[in-house]
Design an enzyme around this catalytic site. Structure first.
Site, PDB file in Angstrom:
ATOM      1  CD  GLU A  47      65.703 -44.155  44.420  1.00  0.00           C
ATOM      2  OE1 GLU A  47      64.771 -43.399  44.088  1.00  0.00           O
ATOM      3  OE2 GLU A  47      65.644 -44.926  45.379  1.00  0.00           O
TER       4      GLU A  47
ATOM      5  CG  HIS B  98      61.544 -44.851  44.605  1.00  0.00           C
ATOM      6  ND1 HIS B  98      62.405 -44.089  45.339  1.00  0.00           N
ATOM      7  CD2 HIS B  98      60.404 -44.916  45.350  1.00  0.00           C
ATOM      8  CE1 HIS B  98      61.827 -43.713  46.469  1.00  0.00           C
ATOM      9  NE2 HIS B  98      60.603 -44.209  46.493  1.00  0.00           N
TER      10      HIS B  98
HETATM   11  P1  NAD Z   1      56.536 -45.330  59.453  1.00  0.00           P
HETATM   12  O1  NAD Z   1      56.964 -43.976  59.908  1.00  0.00           O
HETATM   13  O2  NAD Z   1      55.113 -45.727  59.607  1.00  0.00           O
HETATM   14  O3  NAD Z   1      57.436 -46.449  60.182  1.00  0.00           O
HETATM   15  C1  NAD Z   1      58.822 -46.359  60.304  1.00  0.00           C
HETATM   16  C2  NAD Z   1      59.214 -47.140  61.556  1.00  0.00           C
HETATM   17  O4  NAD Z   1      60.647 -47.244  61.581  1.00  0.00           O
HETATM   18  C3  NAD Z   1      58.779 -46.471  62.867  1.00  0.00           C
HETATM   19  O5  NAD Z   1      57.946 -47.340  63.614  1.00  0.00           O
HETATM   20  C4  NAD Z   1      60.103 -46.203  63.592  1.00  0.00           C
HETATM   21  O6  NAD Z   1      60.026 -46.391  65.007  1.00  0.00           O
HETATM   22  C5  NAD Z   1      61.010 -47.251  62.950  1.00  0.00           C
HETATM   23  N1  NAD Z   1      62.443 -46.976  63.087  1.00  0.00           N
HETATM   24  C6  NAD Z   1      63.069 -45.764  63.079  1.00  0.00           C
HETATM   25  N2  NAD Z   1      64.395 -45.938  63.263  1.00  0.00           N
HETATM   26  C7  NAD Z   1      64.609 -47.275  63.365  1.00  0.00           C
HETATM   27  C8  NAD Z   1      65.770 -48.079  63.546  1.00  0.00           C
HETATM   28  N3  NAD Z   1      67.004 -47.534  63.685  1.00  0.00           N
HETATM   29  N4  NAD Z   1      65.622 -49.415  63.592  1.00  0.00           N
HETATM   30  C9  NAD Z   1      64.396 -49.982  63.456  1.00  0.00           C
HETATM   31  N5  NAD Z   1      63.245 -49.271  63.319  1.00  0.00           N
HETATM   32  C10 NAD Z   1      63.363 -47.939  63.259  1.00  0.00           C
HETATM   33  O7  NAD Z   1      57.022 -45.445  57.939  1.00  0.00           O
HETATM   34  P2  NAD Z   1      56.302 -46.213  56.719  1.00  0.00           P
HETATM   35  O8  NAD Z   1      55.187 -45.378  56.193  1.00  0.00           O
HETATM   36  O9  NAD Z   1      56.057 -47.623  57.091  1.00  0.00           O
HETATM   37  O10 NAD Z   1      57.489 -46.109  55.633  1.00  0.00           O
HETATM   38  C11 NAD Z   1      58.660 -46.901  55.776  1.00  0.00           C
HETATM   39  C12 NAD Z   1      59.677 -46.526  54.708  1.00  0.00           C
HETATM   40  O11 NAD Z   1      59.123 -46.722  53.392  1.00  0.00           O
HETATM   41  C13 NAD Z   1      60.133 -45.057  54.730  1.00  0.00           C
HETATM   42  O12 NAD Z   1      61.544 -45.011  54.496  1.00  0.00           O
HETATM   43  C14 NAD Z   1      59.464 -44.453  53.531  1.00  0.00           C
HETATM   44  O13 NAD Z   1      60.208 -43.369  53.028  1.00  0.00           O
HETATM   45  C15 NAD Z   1      59.491 -45.635  52.578  1.00  0.00           C
HETATM   46  N6  NAD Z   1      58.540 -45.518  51.453  1.00  0.00           N
HETATM   47  C16 NAD Z   1      58.932 -46.022  50.231  1.00  0.00           C
HETATM   48  C17 NAD Z   1      58.062 -45.956  49.151  1.00  0.00           C
HETATM   49  C18 NAD Z   1      58.458 -46.560  47.815  1.00  0.00           C
HETATM   50  O14 NAD Z   1      57.913 -46.147  46.808  1.00  0.00           O
HETATM   51  N7  NAD Z   1      59.357 -47.525  47.770  1.00  0.00           N
HETATM   52  C19 NAD Z   1      56.831 -45.326  49.281  1.00  0.00           C
HETATM   53  C20 NAD Z   1      56.451 -44.847  50.542  1.00  0.00           C
HETATM   54  C21 NAD Z   1      57.316 -44.940  51.624  1.00  0.00           C
END
Ligand code: NAD
Length: 298
Positions: A253, A272
Protein backbone atom coordinates in the site's frame (compact mmCIF):
# COMPACT_ATOMS: atom_id res chain seq x y z
CA UNK A 1 1.29 13.26 31.54
CA UNK A 2 -0.35 12.15 28.29
CA UNK A 3 1.75 12.25 25.15
CA UNK A 4 0.18 12.45 21.67
CA UNK A 5 2.90 11.85 19.04
CA UNK A 6 0.68 12.61 16.01
CA UNK A 7 -2.30 14.80 15.29
CA UNK A 8 -5.69 13.41 16.36
CA UNK A 9 -9.23 14.81 16.41
CA UNK A 10 -9.34 18.11 18.31
CA UNK A 11 -12.31 16.99 20.42
CA UNK A 12 -10.23 14.14 21.88
CA UNK A 13 -7.35 16.50 22.69
CA UNK A 14 -9.82 18.84 24.40
CA UNK A 15 -11.28 15.93 26.38
CA UNK A 16 -7.83 14.85 27.58
CA UNK A 17 -6.90 18.39 28.51
CA UNK A 18 -9.80 18.55 30.98
CA UNK A 19 -7.98 16.16 33.32
CA UNK A 20 -4.40 15.63 32.13
CA UNK A 21 -1.21 17.45 31.29
CA UNK A 22 -1.12 16.84 27.50
CA UNK A 23 2.00 17.12 25.35
CA UNK A 24 1.77 17.02 21.59
CA UNK A 25 4.89 16.07 19.69
CA UNK A 26 3.65 15.72 16.17
CA UNK A 27 6.42 14.37 14.01
CA UNK A 28 7.28 11.48 11.76
CA UNK A 29 8.49 9.21 14.57
CA UNK A 30 7.19 8.49 18.05
CA UNK A 31 10.28 9.72 19.87
CA UNK A 32 9.50 11.56 23.08
CA UNK A 33 11.76 14.49 23.83
CA UNK A 34 14.23 13.84 26.65
CA UNK A 35 12.46 16.40 28.81
CA UNK A 36 9.08 14.65 28.69
CA UNK A 37 9.96 10.94 28.31
CA UNK A 38 10.43 10.33 32.09
CA UNK A 39 7.01 11.92 32.81
CA UNK A 40 4.82 10.16 30.22
CA UNK A 41 2.14 7.93 31.82
CA UNK A 42 -0.14 7.47 28.80
CA UNK A 43 0.26 7.66 25.02
CA UNK A 44 -2.46 8.12 22.43
CA UNK A 45 -0.77 6.39 19.52
CA UNK A 46 -1.86 6.70 15.94
CA UNK A 47 0.45 5.07 13.37
CA UNK A 48 4.00 5.68 14.65
CA UNK A 49 6.16 2.79 15.87
CA UNK A 50 6.91 2.27 19.55
CA UNK A 51 9.69 -0.23 20.03
CA UNK A 52 11.47 -1.33 23.20
CA UNK A 53 14.20 1.38 23.15
CA UNK A 54 11.51 4.08 23.10
CA UNK A 55 9.39 2.38 25.76
CA UNK A 56 12.43 1.98 27.96
CA UNK A 57 12.82 5.75 28.09
CA UNK A 58 9.37 6.08 29.68
CA UNK A 59 9.50 4.35 33.08
CA UNK A 60 6.15 5.80 34.26
CA UNK A 61 4.24 4.63 31.17
CA UNK A 62 1.10 2.59 32.09
CA UNK A 63 -1.13 2.71 29.02
CA UNK A 64 -0.75 2.95 25.25
CA UNK A 65 -4.16 3.72 23.75
CA UNK A 66 -4.00 2.78 20.06
CA UNK A 67 -5.98 5.00 17.69
CA UNK A 68 -7.34 2.08 15.60
CA UNK A 69 -7.23 -1.70 15.80
CA UNK A 70 -3.80 -3.21 15.07
CA UNK A 71 -1.07 -3.39 17.72
CA UNK A 72 1.66 -4.41 15.27
CA UNK A 73 3.40 -1.02 15.59
CA UNK A 74 3.99 -1.59 19.31
CA UNK A 75 6.45 -4.01 20.91
CA UNK A 76 3.64 -5.66 22.88
CA UNK A 77 5.87 -8.36 24.39
CA UNK A 78 8.12 -5.75 25.94
CA UNK A 79 5.08 -3.68 26.98
CA UNK A 80 3.52 -6.68 28.74
CA UNK A 81 6.79 -7.43 30.56
CA UNK A 82 6.77 -3.87 31.87
CA UNK A 83 3.08 -3.99 32.86
CA UNK A 84 2.10 -1.44 30.18
CA UNK A 85 -1.43 -2.03 28.88
CA UNK A 86 -2.23 -1.57 25.19
CA UNK A 87 -5.84 -0.82 24.20
CA UNK A 88 -7.50 -0.61 20.76
CA UNK A 89 -10.72 0.91 19.42
CA UNK A 90 -12.41 -2.03 17.67
CA UNK A 91 -15.91 -0.57 17.31
CA UNK A 92 -15.17 2.94 16.16
CA UNK A 93 -14.90 2.48 12.39
CA UNK A 94 -17.20 -0.50 11.85
CA UNK A 95 -19.96 1.56 10.21
CA UNK A 96 -17.56 3.39 7.90
CA UNK A 97 -15.81 0.24 6.68
CA UNK A 98 -19.12 -1.58 6.17
CA UNK A 99 -20.50 1.32 4.14
CA UNK A 100 -17.31 1.40 2.09
CA UNK A 101 -17.57 -2.32 1.30
CA UNK A 102 -21.10 -1.72 0.01
CA UNK A 103 -19.94 1.35 -1.94
CA UNK A 104 -17.26 -0.76 -3.67
CA UNK A 105 -19.79 -3.47 -4.41
CA UNK A 106 -22.21 -1.00 -5.99
CA UNK A 107 -19.44 0.79 -7.89
CA UNK A 108 -18.21 -2.46 -9.44
CA UNK A 109 -21.66 -3.90 -10.12
CA UNK A 110 -22.73 -0.78 -12.01
CA UNK A 111 -19.37 0.16 -13.54
CA UNK A 112 -19.55 3.58 -11.86
CA UNK A 113 -15.85 4.43 -12.10
CA UNK A 114 -15.48 3.25 -15.69
CA UNK A 115 -18.60 5.22 -16.60
CA UNK A 116 -17.48 8.39 -14.85
CA UNK A 117 -13.95 8.32 -16.27
CA UNK A 118 -14.93 7.23 -19.79
CA UNK A 119 -12.92 4.01 -19.45
CA UNK A 120 -15.81 2.04 -20.96
CA UNK A 121 -18.53 3.04 -23.43
CA UNK A 122 -22.20 3.29 -22.54
CA UNK A 123 -22.95 0.18 -24.57
CA UNK A 124 -20.36 -1.81 -22.61
CA UNK A 125 -21.71 -0.70 -19.27
CA UNK A 126 -24.52 -3.12 -18.63
CA UNK A 127 -24.60 -3.47 -14.87
CA UNK A 128 -26.50 -5.75 -12.56
CA UNK A 129 -28.94 -5.26 -9.68
CA UNK A 130 -27.99 -6.12 -6.14
CA UNK A 131 -31.62 -6.65 -5.20
CA UNK A 132 -32.42 -10.30 -4.82
CA UNK A 133 -28.82 -11.43 -5.40
CA UNK A 134 -26.73 -13.49 -2.98
CA UNK A 135 -24.06 -11.86 -0.85
CA UNK A 136 -21.41 -14.15 0.65
CA UNK A 137 -19.52 -12.84 3.66
CA UNK A 138 -16.21 -14.44 4.60
CA UNK A 139 -15.62 -13.72 8.27
CA UNK A 140 -18.73 -12.63 10.17
CA UNK A 141 -17.45 -10.26 12.82
CA UNK A 142 -18.34 -6.65 13.53
CA UNK A 143 -17.94 -5.20 10.04
CA UNK A 144 -19.47 -8.14 8.17
CA UNK A 145 -22.59 -8.04 10.36
CA UNK A 146 -23.15 -4.44 9.45
CA UNK A 147 -22.65 -5.27 5.75
CA UNK A 148 -25.22 -8.05 6.18
CA UNK A 149 -27.73 -5.58 7.60
CA UNK A 150 -27.23 -3.14 4.74
CA UNK A 151 -27.34 -5.88 2.10
CA UNK A 152 -30.40 -7.56 3.52
CA UNK A 153 -32.30 -4.52 4.70
CA UNK A 154 -31.30 -2.13 1.93
CA UNK A 155 -31.28 -4.38 -1.12
CA UNK A 156 -33.14 -7.52 -0.08
CA UNK A 157 -30.01 -9.57 -0.72
CA UNK A 158 -29.81 -13.15 0.50
CA UNK A 159 -26.88 -13.11 2.89
CA UNK A 160 -24.73 -16.17 3.59
CA UNK A 161 -21.69 -16.21 5.85
CA UNK A 162 -18.70 -18.46 6.46
CA UNK A 163 -16.93 -18.03 9.80
CA UNK A 164 -15.35 -21.07 11.50
CA UNK A 165 -14.98 -19.05 14.71
CA UNK A 166 -18.76 -18.82 15.19
CA UNK A 167 -21.55 -21.33 15.76
CA UNK A 168 -24.37 -21.57 13.24
CA UNK A 169 -26.70 -19.98 15.78
CA UNK A 170 -24.35 -17.03 16.20
CA UNK A 171 -24.25 -16.51 12.44
CA UNK A 172 -28.06 -16.67 12.23
CA UNK A 173 -28.38 -14.23 15.13
CA UNK A 174 -26.16 -11.82 13.18
CA UNK A 175 -28.52 -11.95 10.20
CA UNK A 176 -26.97 -14.47 7.78
CA UNK A 177 -27.36 -18.09 6.79
CA UNK A 178 -24.31 -20.10 7.88
CA UNK A 179 -22.55 -22.11 5.18
CA UNK A 180 -19.25 -23.73 4.20
CA UNK A 181 -16.69 -21.72 2.25
CA UNK A 182 -17.21 -23.88 -0.84
CA UNK A 183 -21.00 -23.43 -0.79
CA UNK A 184 -20.58 -19.71 -0.34
CA UNK A 185 -18.21 -19.48 -3.32
CA UNK A 186 -20.47 -21.64 -5.51
CA UNK A 187 -23.54 -19.53 -4.88
CA UNK A 188 -22.57 -15.94 -4.16
CA UNK A 189 -23.11 -13.20 -6.73
CA UNK A 190 -20.77 -11.10 -4.57
CA UNK A 191 -18.23 -12.11 -1.95
CA UNK A 192 -17.03 -9.63 0.65
CA UNK A 193 -14.05 -10.47 2.84
CA UNK A 194 -13.93 -9.43 6.52
CA UNK A 195 -11.30 -11.57 8.24
CA UNK A 196 -8.10 -10.55 10.05
CA UNK A 197 -4.81 -11.22 8.25
CA UNK A 198 -3.27 -14.20 10.07
CA UNK A 199 -1.42 -17.28 8.82
CA UNK A 200 -4.69 -19.17 8.22
CA UNK A 201 -6.29 -16.37 6.19
CA UNK A 202 -3.29 -15.43 4.01
CA UNK A 203 -4.28 -16.29 0.43
CA UNK A 204 -7.72 -17.47 1.61
CA UNK A 205 -9.07 -16.44 -1.79
CA UNK A 206 -6.84 -17.72 -4.60
CA UNK A 207 -7.07 -19.40 -8.03
CA UNK A 208 -9.04 -22.41 -6.81
CA UNK A 209 -11.61 -20.25 -5.01
CA UNK A 210 -12.05 -17.87 -7.96
CA UNK A 211 -12.68 -20.82 -10.29
CA UNK A 212 -15.56 -21.96 -8.07
CA UNK A 213 -17.32 -18.61 -8.18
CA UNK A 214 -19.94 -17.73 -10.82
CA UNK A 215 -18.30 -15.86 -13.72
CA UNK A 216 -20.34 -12.69 -13.01
CA UNK A 217 -19.40 -12.69 -9.29
CA UNK A 218 -17.65 -9.75 -7.66
CA UNK A 219 -14.97 -9.92 -4.96
CA UNK A 220 -14.77 -7.09 -2.41
CA UNK A 221 -11.88 -6.83 0.04
CA UNK A 222 -11.85 -4.17 2.74
CA UNK A 223 -10.01 -6.38 5.27
CA UNK A 224 -6.28 -6.69 4.67
CA UNK A 225 -4.09 -7.13 1.61
CA UNK A 226 -2.71 -10.66 1.55
CA UNK A 227 -6.07 -12.31 2.27
CA UNK A 228 -6.81 -12.16 -1.45
CA UNK A 229 -4.09 -13.49 -3.78
CA UNK A 230 -3.69 -10.52 -6.14
CA UNK A 231 -1.87 -12.35 -8.96
CA UNK A 232 -4.51 -15.08 -8.94
CA UNK A 233 -7.24 -12.42 -8.95
CA UNK A 234 -5.71 -10.69 -11.99
CA UNK A 235 -5.46 -14.04 -13.79
CA UNK A 236 -9.06 -14.96 -12.93
CA UNK A 237 -10.26 -11.61 -14.29
CA UNK A 238 -8.17 -12.10 -17.46
CA UNK A 239 -9.70 -15.56 -17.90
CA UNK A 240 -13.24 -14.20 -17.49
CA UNK A 241 -13.77 -16.31 -14.36
CA UNK A 242 -14.98 -13.30 -12.35
CA UNK A 243 -17.14 -10.25 -12.95
CA UNK A 244 -14.96 -7.73 -11.13
CA UNK A 245 -13.39 -6.66 -7.87
CA UNK A 246 -13.48 -3.80 -5.38
CA UNK A 247 -10.36 -3.47 -3.24
CA UNK A 248 -9.63 -1.04 -0.43
CA UNK A 249 -6.54 -2.91 0.71
CA UNK A 250 -3.59 -4.48 -1.08
CA UNK A 251 -0.45 -6.42 -0.33
CA UNK A 252 1.64 -3.29 -0.94
CA UNK A 253 0.00 0.00 0.00
CA UNK A 254 -0.50 2.19 -1.86
CA UNK A 255 -0.96 -0.30 -4.69
CA UNK A 256 1.80 0.37 -7.28
CA UNK A 257 0.74 2.14 -10.50
CA UNK A 258 1.97 -0.77 -12.64
CA UNK A 259 0.13 -3.42 -10.60
CA UNK A 260 -1.69 -5.98 -12.82
CA UNK A 261 -5.01 -5.14 -11.13
CA UNK A 262 -4.82 -1.48 -12.12
CA UNK A 263 -6.31 -0.03 -15.30
CA UNK A 264 -9.27 -2.39 -15.51
CA UNK A 265 -12.83 -1.21 -16.11
CA UNK A 266 -14.21 -3.88 -13.77
CA UNK A 267 -11.85 -3.26 -10.83
CA UNK A 268 -12.27 -0.37 -8.39
CA UNK A 269 -9.31 0.33 -6.13
CA UNK A 270 -9.30 2.72 -3.17
CA UNK A 271 -6.26 3.51 -0.99
CA UNK A 272 -7.28 2.00 2.37
CA UNK A 273 -9.92 4.62 3.10
CA UNK A 274 -12.60 2.29 4.51
CA UNK A 275 -12.37 3.68 8.03
CA UNK A 276 -11.53 7.20 6.97
CA UNK A 277 -14.63 9.28 7.60
CA UNK A 278 -15.05 12.33 9.79
CA UNK A 279 -17.37 10.39 12.08
CA UNK A 280 -15.12 7.35 12.46
CA UNK A 281 -11.97 9.41 13.01
CA UNK A 282 -13.65 11.35 15.77
CA UNK A 283 -15.02 8.16 17.35
CA UNK A 284 -11.62 6.45 17.20
CA UNK A 285 -9.90 9.38 18.91
CA UNK A 286 -12.65 9.73 21.53
CA UNK A 287 -12.58 5.99 22.34
CA UNK A 288 -8.81 6.04 22.73
CA UNK A 289 -9.06 9.13 24.94
CA UNK A 290 -11.72 7.36 27.04
CA UNK A 291 -9.32 4.42 27.63
CA UNK A 292 -6.70 6.85 28.92
CA UNK A 293 -9.23 8.57 31.14
CA UNK A 294 -10.55 5.34 32.67
CA UNK A 295 -7.04 4.03 33.41
CA UNK A 296 -5.19 7.19 34.38
CA UNK A 297 -7.57 9.96 35.43
CA UNK A 298 -7.24 10.90 39.12
P1 NAD B 1 -13.74 -8.99 13.81
O1 NAD B 1 -12.61 -9.44 14.68
O2 NAD B 1 -14.95 -8.41 14.45
O3 NAD B 1 -14.22 -10.22 12.88
C1 NAD B 1 -13.33 -11.05 12.19
C2 NAD B 1 -14.02 -12.40 12.03
O4 NAD B 1 -13.23 -13.20 11.14
C3 NAD B 1 -14.17 -13.18 13.34
O5 NAD B 1 -15.53 -13.47 13.60
C4 NAD B 1 -13.36 -14.46 13.09
O6 NAD B 1 -13.95 -15.63 13.67
C5 NAD B 1 -13.40 -14.54 11.56
N1 NAD B 1 -12.35 -15.38 10.97
C6 NAD B 1 -11.07 -15.56 11.41
N2 NAD B 1 -10.44 -16.44 10.61
C7 NAD B 1 -11.32 -16.80 9.64
C8 NAD B 1 -11.25 -17.67 8.51
N3 NAD B 1 -10.13 -18.38 8.22
N4 NAD B 1 -12.34 -17.79 7.73
C9 NAD B 1 -13.47 -17.09 8.01
N5 NAD B 1 -13.62 -16.28 9.09
C10 NAD B 1 -12.55 -16.13 9.87
O7 NAD B 1 -13.10 -8.00 12.75
P2 NAD B 1 -13.76 -6.68 12.09
O8 NAD B 1 -13.68 -5.55 13.05
O9 NAD B 1 -15.05 -7.04 11.46
O10 NAD B 1 -12.65 -6.39 10.96
C11 NAD B 1 -12.55 -7.23 9.81
C12 NAD B 1 -11.35 -6.83 8.97
O11 NAD B 1 -11.46 -5.46 8.55
C13 NAD B 1 -9.99 -6.92 9.69
O12 NAD B 1 -9.02 -7.47 8.79
C14 NAD B 1 -9.62 -5.48 9.93
O13 NAD B 1 -8.22 -5.33 9.98
C15 NAD B 1 -10.20 -4.84 8.68
N6 NAD B 1 -10.38 -3.38 8.79
C16 NAD B 1 -10.17 -2.63 7.65
C17 NAD B 1 -10.34 -1.25 7.70
C18 NAD B 1 -10.17 -0.41 6.44
O14 NAD B 1 -9.91 0.77 6.57
N7 NAD B 1 -10.31 -0.97 5.26
C19 NAD B 1 -10.67 -0.63 8.90
C20 NAD B 1 -10.91 -1.42 10.02
C21 NAD B 1 -10.75 -2.80 9.96
Amino acid sequence: MIWIPREIHVDAVADLETWADVRRGWGAEAVAEDAIAPLVEGILLRTARLDAPQLERMPRLRLIARHGVGTDTVDTVFARERGIRVTITPEANVLSVAEHAVALLMAVRRGIVAAATGAASRAELIGGELSGSTLGLIGFGRIARRVARIGQGGFGMRVRAYDPGLSDDEVRAGGAEPCSLDDLLDEADAVSVHVPLVSTTRGLLGAEQFRRMPSHAIVVNTSRGGVVDEDALAEALDAGELGGAGLDVSEIEPMPDDHPLRGRANVVITPHIGGQTREAMRRVAMEAAASLRSELAP
